[in-house]
Scaffold this motif. Structure first.
Motif, short mmCIF file in Angstrom:
data_model
loop_
_atom_site.label_atom_id
_atom_site.label_comp_id
_atom_site.label_asym_id
_atom_site.label_seq_id
_atom_site.Cartn_x
_atom_site.Cartn_y
_atom_site.Cartn_z
N ASP A 1 -93.93 44.80 51.79
CA ASP A 1 -94.37 46.10 51.46
C ASP A 1 -94.08 46.28 50.12
OD1 ASP A 1 -94.94 47.05 54.03
OD2 ASP A 1 -92.88 47.22 54.64
N VAL A 2 -92.96 45.67 49.42
CA VAL A 2 -92.57 45.54 48.26
C VAL A 2 -92.93 44.20 47.60
CG1 VAL A 2 -90.75 45.96 46.39
CG2 VAL A 2 -91.02 47.35 48.63
N LEU A 3 -93.66 44.07 46.26
CA LEU A 3 -93.56 42.98 45.58
C LEU A 3 -93.26 43.12 44.38
CD1 LEU A 3 -95.30 40.28 46.18
CD2 LEU A 3 -97.25 41.18 44.92
N LEU A 4 -92.26 42.19 43.80
CA LEU A 4 -91.84 42.22 42.49
C LEU A 4 -92.25 41.08 41.63
CD1 LEU A 4 -89.59 42.78 40.28
CD2 LEU A 4 -87.94 41.30 41.48
N LEU A 5 -92.96 41.61 40.63
CA LEU A 5 -93.62 40.50 39.70
C LEU A 5 -92.92 40.63 38.31
CD1 LEU A 5 -97.25 41.40 40.42
CD2 LEU A 5 -95.93 39.74 41.50
N ASP A 6 -92.45 39.46 38.06
CA ASP A 6 -91.76 38.90 36.67
C ASP A 6 -92.88 38.36 35.78
OD1 ASP A 6 -89.88 38.87 34.82
OD2 ASP A 6 -88.47 37.48 36.01
N GLU A 7 -93.08 39.28 34.77
CA GLU A 7 -93.87 38.76 33.70
C GLU A 7 -95.23 38.04 34.37
OE1 GLU A 7 -93.62 39.36 30.56
OE2 GLU A 7 -91.51 39.90 30.25
N PRO A 8 -95.96 38.63 35.34
CA PRO A 8 -97.18 37.98 35.93
C PRO A 8 -98.20 37.38 35.05
CG PRO A 8 -97.29 40.54 36.16
CD PRO A 8 -95.93 40.23 35.48
N THR A 9 -98.22 37.92 33.87
CA THR A 9 -99.53 37.39 32.97
C THR A 9 -99.06 36.88 31.62
OG1 THR A 9 -99.57 39.68 31.50
CG2 THR A 9 -100.85 39.60 33.79
N ARG A 10 -97.77 36.34 31.90
CA ARG A 10 -97.27 35.45 30.59
C ARG A 10 -97.97 34.41 30.53
NH1 ARG A 10 -91.20 35.60 28.79
NH2 ARG A 10 -92.13 37.32 27.89
N GLY A 11 -98.58 33.95 29.21
CA GLY A 11 -99.16 32.47 28.95
C GLY A 11 -100.48 32.34 29.61
N ILE A 12 -101.04 33.43 30.09
CA ILE A 12 -102.47 33.08 30.62
C ILE A 12 -103.61 34.04 29.77
CG2 ILE A 12 -101.51 32.84 32.90
CD1 ILE A 12 -102.50 35.68 33.82
N ASP A 13 -104.60 33.49 29.70
CA ASP A 13 -105.81 34.15 28.70
C ASP A 13 -106.28 35.67 29.26
OD1 ASP A 13 -108.47 34.03 30.84
OD2 ASP A 13 -107.67 32.16 30.89
N VAL A 14 -106.94 36.17 28.57
CA VAL A 14 -107.31 37.55 28.64
C VAL A 14 -108.08 37.87 29.80
CG1 VAL A 14 -108.54 39.59 27.61
CG2 VAL A 14 -107.10 37.91 26.11
N GLY A 15 -108.86 36.84 30.28
CA GLY A 15 -109.59 37.31 31.32
C GLY A 15 -108.97 37.04 32.62
N ALA A 16 -108.23 36.05 32.78
CA ALA A 16 -107.35 36.04 33.82
C ALA A 16 -106.09 37.43 33.83
CB ALA A 16 -106.34 34.69 33.77
N LYS A 17 -105.72 37.69 32.72
CA LYS A 17 -105.04 38.97 32.80
C LYS A 17 -105.58 40.26 33.59
CE LYS A 17 -101.83 38.23 28.94
NZ LYS A 17 -101.35 38.82 27.85
N TYR A 18 -106.89 40.52 33.04
CA TYR A 18 -107.51 41.51 33.76
C TYR A 18 -107.71 41.05 35.26
CZ TYR A 18 -111.50 44.21 35.06
OH TYR A 18 -112.06 45.41 35.84
N GLU A 19 -107.75 40.09 35.76
CA GLU A 19 -107.77 39.56 37.05
C GLU A 19 -106.56 39.98 37.94
OE1 GLU A 19 -109.25 35.68 37.13
OE2 GLU A 19 -111.46 36.49 37.06
N ILE A 20 -105.50 39.48 37.08
CA ILE A 20 -104.21 39.79 37.95
C ILE A 20 -104.11 41.27 37.69
CG2 ILE A 20 -101.74 39.58 37.50
CD1 ILE A 20 -103.00 36.97 38.39
N TYR A 21 -104.51 42.18 36.72
CA TYR A 21 -104.15 43.42 36.91
C TYR A 21 -104.98 44.18 37.75
CZ TYR A 21 -102.76 42.97 31.92
OH TYR A 21 -102.04 42.42 30.51
N GLN A 22 -106.17 43.82 38.00
CA GLN A 22 -106.85 44.39 39.53
C GLN A 22 -106.36 44.00 40.51
OE1 GLN A 22 -109.03 46.54 37.29
NE2 GLN A 22 -109.86 46.11 39.52
#
Length: 159
Positions: free
Chosen positions: A79-100
């Protein structure tokens, strides 16, 4: 984290191999068909770019590795997900996918707590931002109306 020499499928179910969904009876007899089917579903759902679910996770890009980790934890149906720096070190396209992916989870009623040092990321993805300073909570801002300056002001509060 991931086990680099293990496959995508193995990494996805690493925490759940004793669940009835992936094992056959008592002991370590795994239902490889169920594991493969789940891995295929996750690869499609989260657009993990790979040649097969048998591919080692080490051979994936950083963004695709992040998707595998998130897919693993979503298997537990939190029910709760804790993400610590989920986009550190990844490219811009992958960041967008993680945000989505994060926004989709929130839209499904999941609580997502994200720790990030990237203010544009926080302002773009979060509803509320809690700012820490000197190990203490310095304040809370509404991400829709806050600016980077508001966050920096709070971050310097107890330094």
């Amino acid at each position: 984290g991931l086990v680099g020499d293990m496959s995508i499928a193995e990494n996805l179910v690493l925490k759940e191999t004793d669940s009835p969904r992936f094992s056959r009876g008592k002991g370590l007899r795994l239902n490889k068909r169920a594991i493969h089917d789940y891995a295929e579903e996750m690869v499609q759902k989260y657009d993990v770019r790979c040649t097969s679910v048998g591919q080692t996770v080490r051979s994936l890009s950083g963004g695709n590795q992040q998707k595998v980790i998130i897919g693993r934890w979503l298997l537990t149906e939190p029910d709760v997900l804790l993400l610590d720096e989920p986009t550190r070190g990844i490219d811009v396209g992958a960041k967008y996918e993680i945000y989505q992916l994060i926004l989709d989870l929130a839209n499904k009623g999941k609580t997502v707590i994200m720790v990030s040092s990237e203010m544009p990321e926080l302002l773009g993805v979060c509803d509320r931002i809690l700012v820490m300073s000197g190990g203490r909570l310095a304040g809370e801002v509404d991400a829709k109306t806050a600016t980077q300056e508001d966050i920096m002001r709070l971050a310097a509060k107890y330094v």
